[in-house]
Design a protein around this motif. Structure first.
Motif, PDB file in Angstrom:
ATOM      1  N   VAL A  85      18.953   7.263 -11.865  1.00 22.85           N
ATOM      2  CA  VAL A  85      20.181   6.579 -11.996  1.00 22.85           C
ATOM      3  C   VAL A  85      21.115   6.794 -10.719  1.00 22.85           C
ATOM      4  N   ASP A 105      26.735   6.779 -10.447  1.00 22.13           N
ATOM      5  CA  ASP A 105      26.641   6.834 -11.843  1.00 22.13           C
ATOM      6  C   ASP A 105      26.428   8.285 -12.499  1.00 22.13           C
ATOM      7  N   GLU A 146      29.507  10.188 -12.121  1.00 25.76           N
ATOM      8  CA  GLU A 146      30.399   9.810 -13.276  1.00 25.76           C
ATOM      9  C   GLU A 146      29.768  10.665 -14.697  1.00 25.76           C
ATOM     10  N   ARG A 147      28.470  10.607 -14.662  1.00 26.03           N
ATOM     11  CA  ARG A 147      28.099  11.122 -15.747  1.00 26.03           C
ATOM     12  C   ARG A 147      28.394  12.571 -15.809  1.00 26.03           C
TER      13      ARG A 147
END
Length: 183
Positions: free
Chosen positions: A51, A55, A58-59
């Motif tokens: 990923v 991202d 943010e996850r």
């Protein structure tokens, strides 16, 4: 040993996370996050691969929220931990994997498992723990996954257990309290 791993295998807890451990991916590895509840039961398990870094960051922010998190700060982890600390939306600490620090971390995880103080669900965590190996050298004990396998779940679990110890999360309590120094 396998008998201790089996004794620690149980259902995923639905309780609130008290601490997180995050192992960040490098190359073909997995990013893995494991949260422990107040009873040292795994209550959240996140695992993803390949990923993009924004991202992933943010996850991690969404999953961890304000729960204290200890993160792999080695290699690619260093800029990620720094960014998360600067972001201000969470409580992130870095853990640098030197040979000595990794040995301490793994010895602590072994003691926690042998003492049946942690519970984790069946699946990738158990598979990695059962495959995990160590080699004794003149100066150190080296811990790793066998060739072609992963150790990301083991590292995330070890980080979560270490952080629970450091944050004084005592089994069976409703809040963090000072833990005995004998750990």
């Amino acid at each position: 040993g396998h008998e201790h791993i089996k004794a620690c295998t149980g259902e995923l807890s639905m309780a609130r996370p008290r601490v997180w451990g995050w192992d960040l991916a490098q190359h073909q590895d997995w990013t893995v996050g494991i949260a422990l509840d107040e009873s040292w039961k795994v209550c959240r398990f996140q695992r993803w691969q390949k990923v993009p870094w924004p991202d992933t960051q943010e996850r991690i922010l969404q999953e961890t929220a304000l729960t204290p998190a200890l993160m792999d700060q080695h290699g690619v982890g260093d800029p990620v931990v720094q960014m998360l600390q600067r972001d201000g939306r969470g409580r992130y600490e870095g853990f640098k994997f030197s040979t000595e620090h990794k040995q301490e971390l793994m010895q602590h995880l072994a003691l926690v498992i042998q003492g049946h103080r942690v519970t984790f669900p069946p699946g990738p965590i158990v598979a990695e723990l059962e495959a995990f190996e160590y080699t004794i050298t003149r100066e150190h004990v080296l811990y790793s996954a066998p060739q072609g396998m992963h150790d990301d779940c083991v590292m995330a679990l070890a980080l979560a257990c270490w952080h629970a110890k450091e944050k004084r999360v005592r089994v069976g309590t409703r809040k963090a309290v000072k833990a005995p120094r004998s750990w």
